[in-house]
Design a protein around this motif. Structure first.
Motif, PDB file in Angstrom:
ATOM      1  N   LYS A 124       6.495  -3.966  -4.246  1.00  0.00           N
ATOM      2  CA  LYS A 124       6.992  -3.976  -2.865  1.00  0.00           C
ATOM      3  C   LYS A 124       7.432  -2.572  -2.443  1.00  0.00           C
ATOM      4  N   ALA A 125       8.190  -1.902  -3.298  1.00  0.00           N
ATOM      5  CA  ALA A 125       8.683  -0.561  -2.954  1.00  0.00           C
ATOM      6  C   ALA A 125       7.529   0.415  -2.759  1.00  0.00           C
ATOM      7  N   ARG A 126       6.519   0.330  -3.613  1.00  0.00           N
ATOM      8  CA  ARG A 126       5.375   1.237  -3.499  1.00  0.00           C
ATOM      9  C   ARG A 126       4.562   0.955  -2.235  1.00  0.00           C
ATOM     10  N   VAL A 127       4.407  -0.319  -1.897  1.00  0.00           N
ATOM     11  CA  VAL A 127       3.669  -0.663  -0.683  1.00  0.00           C
ATOM     12  C   VAL A 127       4.422  -0.160   0.552  1.00  0.00           C
ATOM     13  N   LEU A 128       5.739  -0.311   0.558  1.00  0.00           N
ATOM     14  CA  LEU A 128       6.540   0.201   1.670  1.00  0.00           C
ATOM     15  C   LEU A 128       6.421   1.718   1.773  1.00  0.00           C
ATOM     16  N   GLU A 129       6.396   2.365   0.619  1.00  0.00           N
ATOM     17  CA  GLU A 129       6.237   3.826   0.607  1.00  0.00           C
ATOM     18  C   GLU A 129       4.883   4.223   1.180  1.00  0.00           C
ATOM     19  N   ILE A 130       3.819   3.538   0.770  1.00  0.00           N
ATOM     20  CA  ILE A 130       2.470   3.864   1.225  1.00  0.00           C
ATOM     21  C   ILE A 130       2.312   3.609   2.725  1.00  0.00           C
ATOM     22  N   THR A 131       2.993   2.582   3.229  1.00  0.00           N
ATOM     23  CA  THR A 131       2.826   2.170   4.630  1.00  0.00           C
ATOM     24  C   THR A 131       3.915   2.700   5.552  1.00  0.00           C
ATOM     25  N   GLY A 132       4.714   3.660   5.083  1.00  0.00           N
ATOM     26  CA  GLY A 132       5.764   4.219   5.931  1.00  0.00           C
ATOM     27  C   GLY A 132       6.848   3.221   6.267  1.00  0.00           C
ATOM     28  N   GLY A 133       7.112   2.298   5.324  1.00  0.00           N
ATOM     29  CA  GLY A 133       8.179   1.320   5.486  1.00  0.00           C
ATOM     30  C   GLY A 133       7.789   0.037   6.189  1.00  0.00           C
ATOM     31  N   LEU A 134       6.524  -0.086   6.575  1.00  0.00           N
ATOM     32  CA  LEU A 134       6.102  -1.260   7.350  1.00  0.00           C
ATOM     33  C   LEU A 134       5.743  -2.465   6.489  1.00  0.00           C
ATOM     34  N   GLY A 135       5.059  -2.244   5.372  1.00  0.00           N
ATOM     35  CA  GLY A 135       4.499  -3.334   4.573  1.00  0.00           C
ATOM     36  C   GLY A 135       3.015  -3.499   4.856  1.00  0.00           C
ATOM     37  N   ALA A 136       2.348  -4.257   4.005  1.00  0.00           N
ATOM     38  CA  ALA A 136       0.909  -4.468   4.164  1.00  0.00           C
ATOM     39  C   ALA A 136       0.618  -5.382   5.344  1.00  0.00           C
ATOM     40  N   ASP A 137      -0.492  -5.120   6.027  1.00  0.00           N
ATOM     41  CA  ASP A 137      -0.908  -5.979   7.141  1.00  0.00           C
ATOM     42  C   ASP A 137      -1.429  -7.322   6.636  1.00  0.00           C
ATOM     43  N   VAL A 138      -2.214  -7.275   5.571  1.00  0.00           N
ATOM     44  CA  VAL A 138      -2.782  -8.493   4.993  1.00  0.00           C
ATOM     45  C   VAL A 138      -2.683  -8.403   3.476  1.00  0.00           C
ATOM     46  N   ALA A 139      -2.715  -9.566   2.817  1.00  0.00           N
ATOM     47  CA  ALA A 139      -2.692  -9.615   1.353  1.00  0.00           C
ATOM     48  C   ALA A 139      -3.611 -10.733   0.888  1.00  0.00           C
ATOM     49  N   PHE A 140      -4.148 -10.554  -0.314  1.00  0.00           N
ATOM     50  CA  PHE A 140      -5.101 -11.508  -0.873  1.00  0.00           C
ATOM     51  C   PHE A 140      -4.652 -11.904  -2.275  1.00  0.00           C
ATOM     52  N   GLU A 141      -4.369 -13.195  -2.468  1.00  0.00           N
ATOM     53  CA  GLU A 141      -3.951 -13.703  -3.774  1.00  0.00           C
ATOM     54  C   GLU A 141      -5.221 -14.062  -4.557  1.00  0.00           C
ATOM     55  N   CYS A 142      -5.516 -13.263  -5.576  1.00  0.00           N
ATOM     56  CA  CYS A 142      -6.764 -13.415  -6.335  1.00  0.00           C
ATOM     57  C   CYS A 142      -6.502 -13.624  -7.821  1.00  0.00           C
ATOM     58  N   ALA A 143      -5.319 -14.112  -8.171  1.00  0.00           N
ATOM     59  CA  ALA A 143      -4.964 -14.267  -9.578  1.00  0.00           C
ATOM     60  C   ALA A 143      -4.604 -15.699  -9.953  1.00  0.00           C
ATOM     61  N   GLY A 144      -4.142 -16.500  -8.995  1.00  0.00           N
ATOM     62  CA  GLY A 144      -3.694 -17.849  -9.323  1.00  0.00           C
ATOM     63  C   GLY A 144      -2.437 -17.840 -10.162  1.00  0.00           C
ATOM     64  N   VAL A 145      -1.577 -16.846  -9.930  1.00  0.00           N
ATOM     65  CA  VAL A 145      -0.350 -16.665 -10.711  1.00  0.00           C
ATOM     66  C   VAL A 145       0.824 -16.607  -9.739  1.00  0.00           C
ATOM     67  N   ASN A 146       1.863 -17.392  -9.995  1.00  0.00           N
ATOM     68  CA  ASN A 146       2.936 -17.523  -9.018  1.00  0.00           C
ATOM     69  C   ASN A 146       3.672 -16.216  -8.750  1.00  0.00           C
ATOM     70  N   VAL A 147       3.888 -15.405  -9.786  1.00  0.00           N
ATOM     71  CA  VAL A 147       4.605 -14.155  -9.568  1.00  0.00           C
ATOM     72  C   VAL A 147       3.810 -13.223  -8.655  1.00  0.00           C
ATOM     73  N   VAL A 148       2.491 -13.312  -8.704  1.00  0.00           N
ATOM     74  CA  VAL A 148       1.654 -12.510  -7.803  1.00  0.00           C
ATOM     75  C   VAL A 148       1.830 -12.992  -6.368  1.00  0.00           C
ATOM     76  N   LEU A 149       1.797 -14.301  -6.173  1.00  0.00           N
ATOM     77  CA  LEU A 149       2.022 -14.864  -4.850  1.00  0.00           C
ATOM     78  C   LEU A 149       3.370 -14.418  -4.274  1.00  0.00           C
ATOM     79  N   ASP A 150       4.407 -14.480  -5.093  1.00  0.00           N
ATOM     80  CA  ASP A 150       5.743 -14.068  -4.647  1.00  0.00           C
ATOM     81  C   ASP A 150       5.777 -12.594  -4.267  1.00  0.00           C
TER      82      ASP A 150
END
Length: 363
Positions: free
Chosen positions: A237-263
């Motif tokens: 989360k911190a790295r994504v905020l850093e990359i996006t100037g504090g905004l967060g990702a526009d879209v995300a894709f869950e491709c693992a079937g693992v709950n911690v990834v979804l979270d």
């Protein structure tokens, strides 16, 4: 017409952890269909789920699929390429000798979803290579012409990845992402990497999160990721905020079937972001609904593809997506379990996509 009674080799699912390489009668050509000599077939995560936990999509003994009318044992393999060897009566727009891929569906054509054009949501939908109808882990298959797509000059080994690439393409379409936005892909298995390939080809800034060293390396080497994050070593989360100037990702894709990834994806998305679930889950997930509510996140499901193959073939044929880097192993049908399934289940850090030659040609 194919020779009735001639034997061909095929990998047949009998039961959980019981897949056998057997000789079966060559499939007979029928009107409106084409006969295909299979060149290459990919091993899919769904195949692994069937082997470990099935039957899931495969119809259990005593419960035949309503469209194929088949039940286990069935021939496996739904990610495949091959060459047309014969045309059934009424097939005019394909030719013997054409290299093709198959959109591996059974659909009824009569339910409300089929009639509205959403055939991938057919009430009786099944997949060739899971629900019956032969499969790509056999030397030969007969498929209705509707599902057969010519591939032009795309090499047959790379073409075996067009089916999973179409899964990624459909997920990207479902997300509504546009060029210039930022996407986060959770999991760099074959589907995650191919989803990232579609995103990168569209001009989307692509961030991939993955633990496996081999898959992290593949995300870099293939050029499908602008950023590769290891959640065991950094705060995603911190790295994504850093990359996006504090905004967060526009879209995300869950491709693992693992709950911690979804979270993690829910945390890293911007408010009003879109999360697309691409993976098939082996067990129910838990979702923190408060994260969805407080950020007004859209959570979208996606299954397979619908009218995606033609565009995907164009993306590959034009060079916008290069499939060569994702093939990490080529094996014979006889080695399916030892060098294919076992590697992907127990040593998946060493492989991404393993393709199988049912005939042994090309090895």
């Amino acid at each position: 017409m194919t020779t009735k009674g001639q034997a061909v080799k095929a990998a047949r699912f009998h039961a959980q952890k019981d897949i056998r390489i057997e000789e079966i009668p060559e499939p007979e050509l029928r009107a409106g269909a084409v006969a295909i000599d299979v060149a290459w077939c990919g091993i899919c995560g769904t195949d692994l789920h069937e082997y470990l936990e099935g039957p899931i999509f495969i119809p259990a003994p005593g419960h035949p699929h309503p469209l194929s009318h088949e039940e286990a044992p069935v021939t496996l393999g739904h990610e495949f390429s091959g060459t047309i060897t014969a045309l059934g009566e009424g097939v005019m727009d394909l030719a013997v000798g054409q290299n093709v891929v198959v959109e591996p569906y059974f659909t009824c054509g009569t339910c409300p979803q089929c009639k509205s054009g959403k055939y991938h949501l057919c009430e009786k939908m099944g997949f060739i290579g899971l629900a019956g109808g032969g499969g790509g882990l056999g030397e030969k298959v007969v498929v209705d012409k509707r599902w057969v797509h010519p591939i032009g000059d795309i090499p047959l080994d790379e073409a075996a990845l067009i089916e999973p690439l179409s899964v990624g393409h459909h997920a990207v379409v479902r997300s509504g992402v546009v060029a210039g936005q930022v996407a986060l892909v959770g999991g760099a298995g074959p589907i995650g990497l191919l989803t990232a390939a579609v995103l990168k080809g569209m001009g989307v800034t692509t961030i991939v999160s993955e633990l496996s060293l081999a898959r992290k390396d593949k995300a870099w080497e293939s050029g499908v990721a602008d950023h590769v994050l290891d959640p065991s070593k950094e705060d995603v989360k911190a790295r994504v905020l850093e990359i996006t100037g504090g905004l967060g990702a526009d879209v995300a894709f869950e491709c693992a079937g693992v709950n911690v990834v979804l979270d993690t994806l829910l945390d890293a998305l911007k408010p009003t972001g879109v999360l697309v679930n691409v993976s098939i889950w082996g067990r129910p997930a838990t979702v923190d609904m408060q994260k969805i509510v407080l950020k007004e996140i859209d959570l979208r499901g996606t299954i397979a593809y619908v009218r995606d193959h033609a565009e995907v073939i164009e993306l590959v044929g034009s060079g916008k997506i290069d499939l060569k880097p994702f093939i990490t192993g080529r094996i014979a049908l006889e080695d399916l379990i030892d060098k294919g399934f076992d590697t992907l289940i127990n040593h998946n850090e060493t492989a991404v996509k393993i393709i199988v030659s049912p005939s042994g040609r090309g090895l």
